[in-house]
Design an enzyme around this catalytic site. Structure first.
Site, PDB file in Angstrom:
ATOM      1  N   ASP A 150      47.897  62.504  61.846  1.00 38.61           N
ATOM      2  CA  ASP A 150      48.766  63.134  62.847  1.00 38.61           C
ATOM      3  C   ASP A 150      48.087  63.329  64.186  1.00 38.61           C
ATOM      4  O   ASP A 150      46.878  63.261  64.302  1.00 38.61           O
ATOM      5  CB  ASP A 150      49.142  64.529  62.342  1.00 38.61           C
ATOM      6  CG  ASP A 150      50.455  64.514  61.609  1.00 38.61           C
ATOM      7  OD1 ASP A 150      51.092  63.455  61.578  1.00 38.61           O
ATOM      8  OD2 ASP A 150      50.834  65.573  61.084  1.00 38.61           O
ATOM      9  N   LYS A 202      53.851  62.020  66.570  1.00 37.15           N
ATOM     10  CA  LYS A 202      55.001  61.779  67.449  1.00 37.15           C
ATOM     11  C   LYS A 202      54.504  61.441  68.841  1.00 37.15           C
ATOM     12  O   LYS A 202      53.593  62.074  69.348  1.00 37.15           O
ATOM     13  CB  LYS A 202      55.840  63.061  67.545  1.00 37.15           C
ATOM     14  CG  LYS A 202      57.200  62.934  66.940  1.00 37.15           C
ATOM     15  CD  LYS A 202      58.117  64.074  67.294  1.00 37.15           C
ATOM     16  CE  LYS A 202      57.566  65.447  67.069  1.00 37.15           C
ATOM     17  NZ  LYS A 202      58.312  66.527  67.658  1.00 37.15           N
ATOM     18  N   MET A 221      52.564  77.262  68.489  1.00 41.75           N
ATOM     19  CA  MET A 221      53.585  76.522  69.227  1.00 41.75           C
ATOM     20  C   MET A 221      54.342  77.436  70.200  1.00 41.75           C
ATOM     21  O   MET A 221      55.550  77.292  70.383  1.00 41.75           O
ATOM     22  CB  MET A 221      54.578  75.861  68.243  1.00 41.75           C
ATOM     23  CG  MET A 221      53.922  74.833  67.362  1.00 41.75           C
ATOM     24  SD  MET A 221      55.000  74.244  66.047  1.00 41.75           S
ATOM     25  CE  MET A 221      54.964  75.615  64.925  1.00 41.75           C
TER      26      MET A 221
HETATM   27  C1  LIG Z   1      52.819  71.955  64.109  1.00 36.39           C
HETATM   28  S1  LIG Z   1      51.725  73.304  64.156  1.00 36.39           S
HETATM   29  C2  LIG Z   1      50.621  72.845  62.895  1.00 36.39           C
HETATM   30  C3  LIG Z   1      49.770  73.974  62.382  1.00 36.39           C
HETATM   31  C4  LIG Z   1      48.735  73.529  61.370  1.00 36.39           C
HETATM   32  N1  LIG Z   1      49.356  72.999  60.190  1.00 36.39           N
HETATM   33  C5  LIG Z   1      47.760  74.631  61.003  1.00 36.39           C
HETATM   34  O1  LIG Z   1      47.701  75.061  59.845  1.00 36.39           O
HETATM   35  O2  LIG Z   1      47.002  75.049  61.880  1.00 36.39           O
HETATM   36  C6  LIG Z   1      50.853  72.981  65.637  1.00 36.39           C
HETATM   37  C7  LIG Z   1      50.354  74.219  66.326  1.00 36.39           C
HETATM   38  O3  LIG Z   1      49.181  74.717  65.707  1.00 36.39           O
HETATM   39  C8  LIG Z   1      48.346  75.313  66.662  1.00 36.39           C
HETATM   40  N2  LIG Z   1      47.038  74.616  66.658  1.00 36.39           N
HETATM   41  C9  LIG Z   1      46.634  73.710  65.766  1.00 36.39           C
HETATM   42  N3  LIG Z   1      45.355  73.325  65.984  1.00 36.39           N
HETATM   43  C10 LIG Z   1      44.940  74.047  67.050  1.00 36.39           C
HETATM   44  C11 LIG Z   1      43.717  74.133  67.768  1.00 36.39           C
HETATM   45  N4  LIG Z   1      42.641  73.411  67.427  1.00 36.39           N
HETATM   46  N5  LIG Z   1      43.637  74.986  68.815  1.00 36.39           N
HETATM   47  C12 LIG Z   1      44.689  75.736  69.170  1.00 36.39           C
HETATM   48  N6  LIG Z   1      45.882  75.689  68.533  1.00 36.39           N
HETATM   49  C13 LIG Z   1      46.005  74.872  67.477  1.00 36.39           C
HETATM   50  C14 LIG Z   1      49.060  75.196  68.013  1.00 36.39           C
HETATM   51  O4  LIG Z   1      49.826  76.356  68.189  1.00 36.39           O
HETATM   52  C15 LIG Z   1      49.936  73.997  67.766  1.00 36.39           C
HETATM   53  O5  LIG Z   1      51.025  73.974  68.645  1.00 36.39           O
END
Ligand SMILES: C[S@@+](CC[C@H](N)C(=O)[O-])C[C@H]1O[C@@H](n2cnc3c(N)ncnc32)[C@H](O)[C@@H]1O
Length: 241
Positions: free
Chosen positions: A37, A60, A169
C-alpha cells in the site's frame, strides 16, 4: 486442481523498518508476491525491492476511486493465490485499523482462500510515542478515544470532555474538528499535537491548542496523527521540546 496458496494480510507498522515485526519480515522473505500500500514506509519499500520478489504497488493514486481499487486488489489476491502463490498483502500500521483489512479478509473467506492476519504496530500509539507523547499518563489521562477525522465530523458533539483523543485521517478537517470539540465543551486551551510522517526520518511535530493548531499545522501535507489532550504536555517533561 492446484492447491491454492495462502494470503497473509500483514501490518507493516508506521514506517520505520525496525518497527516491522519479525513475523512480517519472515513472511516477506518467504512470499512469492508482495502487494503493498501507499502508507508502507519508503524504507520498507526499499527493503522489499532488495528481496527481489514480485512486488506490486496497489495503493490508490490521486483521484482514483477506493472501491474500484479494492475490487482490483481482491482479484489480484485471488488470482495469485489460485495459481498456488504465497501472497503477502502488506498494509501500513495494523491491517485491522482503518485499513480495509477486514474487507479483504471477508472477501478471502467468501472465496474459500486460506489466509492469516498478521498484526502490525499501529500508528495510533507508535506515532505519538515517537513524538514523546504517551496516550495515557497518571494525572493527565486514563482513557483514549480513537477516531477517523475524515468523516462524520458532526459526531464530534458526542466526544468526551476528558481523556485523550487520537485522530487518524484528520489532517484536512482539523479546523472543523477543533471548532466542533470547542463547541462540544472542550477547553479551547486543550493541547493538540499533529505528528506528520511519524517514526520516519521526515517526522515533524506541530503543537498548539484547539484554538490555534489548524493555523499552525496548515503546511502539514504528509500522513498525520493528531493527539488532543493534556498528555501532549508530557513531551516537554521528556525533553522533546
Ligand atoms: C488508512 S489509515 C491506516 C492506519 C493504519 N492501518 C494504522 O494502523 O496505523 C491512514 C492514516 O493513518 C495515520 N498514519 C499512518 N502512518 C502514519 C505515520 N507514519 N505518521 C503519521 N500518521 C500516520 C494517518 O492519520 C493516515 O491518514
Amino acid at each position: 486442481m492446484k492447491k491454492p496458496g495462502k494470503v497473509y494480510i500483514v501490518g507493516a507498522g508506521p514506517g520505520d523498518p525496525e518497527l516491522l515485526t519479525i513475523k512480517a519480515m519472515r513472511l516477506m522473505e518467504e512470499a512469492d508476491v508482495i502487494l503493498y500500500d501507499k502508507l508502507v514506509g519508503e524504507k520498507i519499500v526499499e527493503l522489499i525491492k532488495k528481496l527481489r520478489k514480485t512486488a506490486i504497488y496497489v495503493g490508490k493514486n490521486s483521484g482514483e476511486k477506493g472501491m474500484k481499487r479494492q475490487e482490483e486488489i481482491n482479484e489480484m489476491m485471488k488470482s495469485f493465490a489460485l495459481s498456488g502463490k504465497t501472497v503477502v498483502r502488506l498494509k501500513g500500521g495494523d491491517p485491522f485499523v482503518f485499513g480495509r483489512g477486514g474487507i479483504e479478509a471477508e472477501f478471502l473467506t467468501k472465496e474459500g482462500i486460506p489466509f492469516e492476519v498478521v498484526p502490525g504496530v499501529s500508528s495510533i500509539n507508535s506515532v505519538p510515542a515517537s513524538a514523546g507523547i504517551p496516550l495515557t499518563h497518571p494525572g493527565f489521562s486514563s482513557s483514549v478515544l480513537v477516531v477517523a477525522g475524515r468523516d462524520d465530523v458532526e459526531e464530534w458533539k458526542n466526544a468526551p470532555l476528558k481523556g485523550t483523543i487520537v485522530i487518524l485521517m484528520g489532517r484536512d478537517t482539523l479546523e472543523e474538528i477543533c471548532a466542533n470539540l470547542i463547541k462540544a465543551g472542550r477547553n479551547p486551551e486543550t493541547p493538540v499535537a499533529v505528528v506528520e510522517n511519524g517514526t520516519t526520518a521526515n517526522q515533524r511535530v506541530v503543537t498548539g491548542n484547539l484554538k490555534n493548531i489548524a493555523k499552525r499545522a496548515r503546511d502539514v501535507t504528509g500522513p498525520a496523527v493528531i493527539v488532543v489532550g493534556d498528555v501532549v504536555k508530557v513531551r516537554k517533561n521528556l525533553g522533546f521540546e
